[in-house]
Design an enzyme around this catalytic site. Structure first.
Site, PDB file in Angstrom:
ATOM      1  N   ASP A 138       8.918  -0.239   1.451  1.00 35.79           N
ATOM      2  CA  ASP A 138       7.474  -0.100   1.469  1.00 35.79           C
ATOM      3  C   ASP A 138       7.144   0.862   2.621  1.00 35.79           C
ATOM      4  OD1 ASP A 138       4.791  -0.287   0.997  1.00 35.79           O
ATOM      5  OD2 ASP A 138       4.695  -2.469   1.003  1.00 35.79           O
TER       6      ASP A 138
HETATM    7  C1  BGC Z   1       1.709  -1.005   0.135  1.00 39.07           C
HETATM    8  C2  BGC Z   1       2.428  -0.729  -1.160  1.00 39.07           C
HETATM    9  C3  BGC Z   1       2.105   0.653  -1.655  1.00 39.07           C
HETATM   10  C4  BGC Z   1       2.502   1.648  -0.575  1.00 39.07           C
HETATM   11  C5  BGC Z   1       2.294   3.095  -0.966  1.00 39.07           C
HETATM   12  C6  BGC Z   1       1.919   0.101   1.143  1.00 39.07           C
HETATM   13  O1  BGC Z   1       1.069  -0.048   2.232  1.00 39.07           O
HETATM   14  O2  BGC Z   1       2.148  -2.237   0.659  1.00 39.07           O
HETATM   15  O3  BGC Z   1       2.070  -1.695  -2.116  1.00 39.07           O
HETATM   16  O4  BGC Z   1       2.756   0.911  -2.858  1.00 39.07           O
HETATM   17  O5  BGC Z   1       1.730   1.366   0.578  1.00 39.07           O
HETATM   18  O6  BGC Z   1       0.990   3.451  -0.975  1.00 39.07           O
END
Ligand code: BGC
Length: 736
Positions: free
Chosen positions: A273
């Site tokens: 993530d």
């Molecule tokens: C979130 C994810 C997301 C990623 C990309 C993160 O802050 O937890 O769910 O896909 O950002 O934007």
């Protein structure tokens, strides 16, 4: 287009281009890998947020994937740099959070789950893929499969709620919709199942927080949707921010290697993530970014989203012998395999005019409307106030009646508010509408405009109040400690109640809210998790009776936030509800020290929730009868055939979500009170009856038992068929 390595395997590729098959792909991956320097391999493992500003890095082969660019002109330009200017011409994987639609926004995922309709969910994901891929986006960070049992956690908006079976069904539908039939088709988009794992169990509903989940609970509750989606062919997986029992997921090799790769045979790609590799430093699990990089790659994470540790430190780590080049090769294989599977080497570019042509296509809007219709849940309907028939003039009030951006909900970056149909716009087509918003936004506490709304109500036959949450109040990093309607919204409902007119409340929100006191001040309530682009039309049709509600709750609704976490499928306690509760005011003054009933409940809110999982009313009534099972004793390998009659005993043609629950009465470990095993949407004309059946293989009663084996344990079971998780009469059966 210059794709040098294509020349090497020329003839083979000529055959495989149309629909690459995995054997060919493996050959191509190996051939390409052999030509790559270590630096080029590391570049493939690096994902950055942005496009052309990384032009030089892309040309130097330092970027494998980008996120957050959606302009097809820029995406083509990025691809041109990758394909024509980098040494090996490897195309870029373009990603985006396409969570519940791209341009045409569908209800937020918790709303999609409320439909209990896998077909409409799959269709929504297909439409999202068609719209997003037309811009050049070939990878979405969806579905979110985190089991969520605490509505204080803002990200309950993004998932399918509290039940592993519903979560699995919805997740698989989304994976199928995004990925389509043929991965190399340019309208196919790789799904990313996230966040692996346990993120929804964040302590106290505080985002990013710690979790303590046993291996058995992981396997029985938190893994099933991930496993089901892996089996359905999900191409990628994202690790989660949280730790489980002290191990941050991005550094947990047991999760990523033993479970995901070895047990489940996942051959897709694993991404962190956003900076979750780097965050292992803040967790105190890694000394610095270099250490975090070593830990995450060794744990099995292929691609780094936005910590930049891979780019900076992998070479040194390999040279120091802390990472093996074989480990790097495996990660790069997973990334290249994905790019080949998506046909990116054959089709790196998009037709730049396509995106605008396909956005908001009439059939996309129609499907979004249908999803919004099916996702709304009728919570209360005293004296059948809804639908508002034979009513001409209505007062529309409340901060969510005409809030085109807010009704799109969280993660709707690419939905454009000017395409949104609000309830106000749609109701004006069906009623004479007087509009007095009374509050400007959901947190507004200024009650100075209530008087105008009160006066206006006198001229109306009914009042419809649109309250809820602005989009920004749910989603990532939007935890709340109390869940009552914000601002002066409850006061507005009470004020409207004092007009004496029928009051219909429509809640448009990102999470289950605690609406008990508001129910007392209205006749009817419709609950619509942020319903998206066509939400207004859907809600107007439901209010007028052109459509009939059929949504069911995918999460337990609480009386008070203090009850969280609260979910229907909790393990059986030694002190279950025995039908008696002594509540606060039942306790005599100066009562002597005594225990009150000794069961598991709160003195203030009692034993039960406000509404159970699976609950939802209709304008009609449904009667379940003659629920039977074909035998009383089953052997492993057999199938339980459950039959029932369902009658639409009211006056509207409507759809009911029939639900099948099971309880395993005695286990080698404590088992859940009930578990959803099947559901079916049954559409019946007014007065119509239908003989229906569920088939449940005995194998589906298996769970991870005391010895951590996935088995069906012989013994007594109970089974219910009902319209929610708290209704129906139990039937007994035995598994030999
Ligand atoms: C979130 C994810 C997301 C990623 C990309 C993160 O802050 O937890 O769910 O896909 O950002 O934007």
């Amino acid at each position: 287009m210059r794709i040098k390595h294509l020349l090497v395997l020329g003839a083979l590729f000529a055959i495989s281009c149309a629909a690459p098959v995995d054997n060919d792909i493996d050959l191509r991956v190996e051939e390409l890998l052999q030509q790559m320097t270590l630096e080029e391999k590391i570049g493939q493992m690096n994902q950055v947020s942005g496009g052309l500003q990384f032009k030089d890095e892309i040309a130097k082969s330092n970027v494998g994937s980008i996120l957050n660019v959606v302009d097809p002109v820029e995406i083509n330009a990025v691809q041109r740099v990758a394909v024509e200017e980098s040494r090996l011409g490897i195309p870029i994987l373009v990603s985006r959070d396409v969570i519940h639609g791209f341009r045409t926004i569908f209800p937020i995922p918790i709303g999609l789950a409320s439909t209990f309709n896998t077909d409409i969910v799959e269709q929504g994901a297909r439409i999202a893929a068609i719209e997003a891929t037309a811009s050049g986006v070939r990878w979405t960070f969806s579905p979110m499969l985190d089991i969520a049992r605490d509505p204080r956690w803002g990200r309950v908006a993004e998932g399918s709620g509290e039940d592993p079976y519903l979560d699995s069904q919805m997740g698989v539908a989304m994976v199928k919709g995004y990925q389509g039939e043929d991965l190399s088709d340019p309208t196919c988009m790789a799904a990313c199942i996230k966040h692996f794992v346990g993120y929804g169990a964040a302590e106290g509903g505080r985002d990013y927080n710690t979790t303590m989940i046993s291996e058995r609970a992981l396997r029985n509750v938190y893994f099933p949707a991930f496993k089901a989606c892996v089996e359905a062919g999900a191409l990628t997986l994202m690790t989660s921010f949280n730790d489980v029992d002290g191990l941050p997921s991005t550094g947990n090799d047991w999760l990523l290697r033993d479970i995901l790769r070895e047990e489940w045979g996942f051959d897709g790609m694993v991404v962190t993530d956003w900076n979750s590799s780097g965050e292992m430093v803040a967790h105190g699990f890694a000394e610095d970014l270099k250490d975090a990089t070593r830990i995450s790659i060794n744990a099995g994470v292929d691609m780094d989203m936005m910590s930049f540790g891979y780019l900076q430190y992998v070479k040194a780590l390999v040279e120091e012998g802390k990472l093996s080049e074989a480990t790097i090769d495996n990660a790069v294989r997973n990334i290249l395999r994905l790019k080949f599977r998506l046909g990116l080497f054959e089709n790196p570019y998009v037709d730049e005019s396509l995106a605008r042509q396909v956005a908001y296509a009439p059939e996309h809007l129609a499907a979004a409307k249908q999803a919004a219709v099916e996702s709304a849940i009728l919570i209360q309907n005293n004296n059948n106030v809804l639908p508002l028939k034979d009513v001409k003039t209505i007062l529309v009030t409340g901060p969510l009646a005409d809030a085109p951006y807010e009704q799109l909900g969280t993660w709707a970056f690419d939905g454009e508010a000017e395409h949104t149909v609000t309830p106000l716009t749609a109701l004006r087509k069906q009623y004479d509408v007087i509009y007095e918003p009374a509050l400007d936004y959901s947190r507004d506490c200024d009650m100075s405009k209530f008087g105008a709304a009160f006066e206006a109500a006198k001229r109306a036959e009914a009042v419809v109040v649109f309250v809820g949450e602005e989009a920004i109040l749910s989603g990532e990093a939007h935890s709340l400690s109390q869940l009552n309607l914000q601002g002066a919204q409850s006061e507005l409902i009470a004020k409207m109640r004092s007009t004496g007119k029928p009051v219909v409340v429509v809640v448009i929100a990102g999470r289950p809210m605690t609406i008990e006191r508001d129910l007392e001040n209205c006749d009817a309530m419709l609950y619509s998790f942020h319903p998206g682009t066509m939400g207004g039309e859907a809600l107007a049709d439901l209010i007028s009776g052109r459509a009939v509600p059929s949504g069911k709750l995918p999460m337990t609704f609480l009386r008070d936030a203090g009850q969280a976490p609260f979910y229907y499928n909790h393990p059986m306690t030694g002190r279950p509800n025995n039908g008696t509760e002594t509540l606060l005011n039942d306790i005599p003054v100066r009562a002597g020290q005594t225990s009150l009933g000794c069961t598991s409940y709160y003195l203030d809110t009692g034993y039960g929730p406000l509404f159970p999982f699976g609950y939802g009313l209709s304008y009609t009534t449904f009667e379940y009868s003659n629920v039977t099972i074909d035998k009383v004793e089953y052997a492993e390998g057999e199938t339980i055939v459950v039959e029932y009659d369902l009658k639409n005993s009211g006056e509207y043609d409507a759809t009911e979500v029939a639900q099948l629950y099971v309880r395993d009465l005695v286990g080698s470990v404590v088992r859940p009170v009930k578990e959803l095993k099947r559901f079916e949407r049954v559409t019946l004309k007014a007065g119509e009856s239908k003989h229906c059946r569920f088939e449940l293989p005995v194998a589906d009663l298996a769970y991870w038992n005391r010895d951590m084996e996935y088995v069906v344990e012989a013994g007594k079971f109970q089974l219910w068929v009902a319209g929610d998780s708290a209704s129906g009469s139990a039937l007994d059966f035995v598994v030999k």
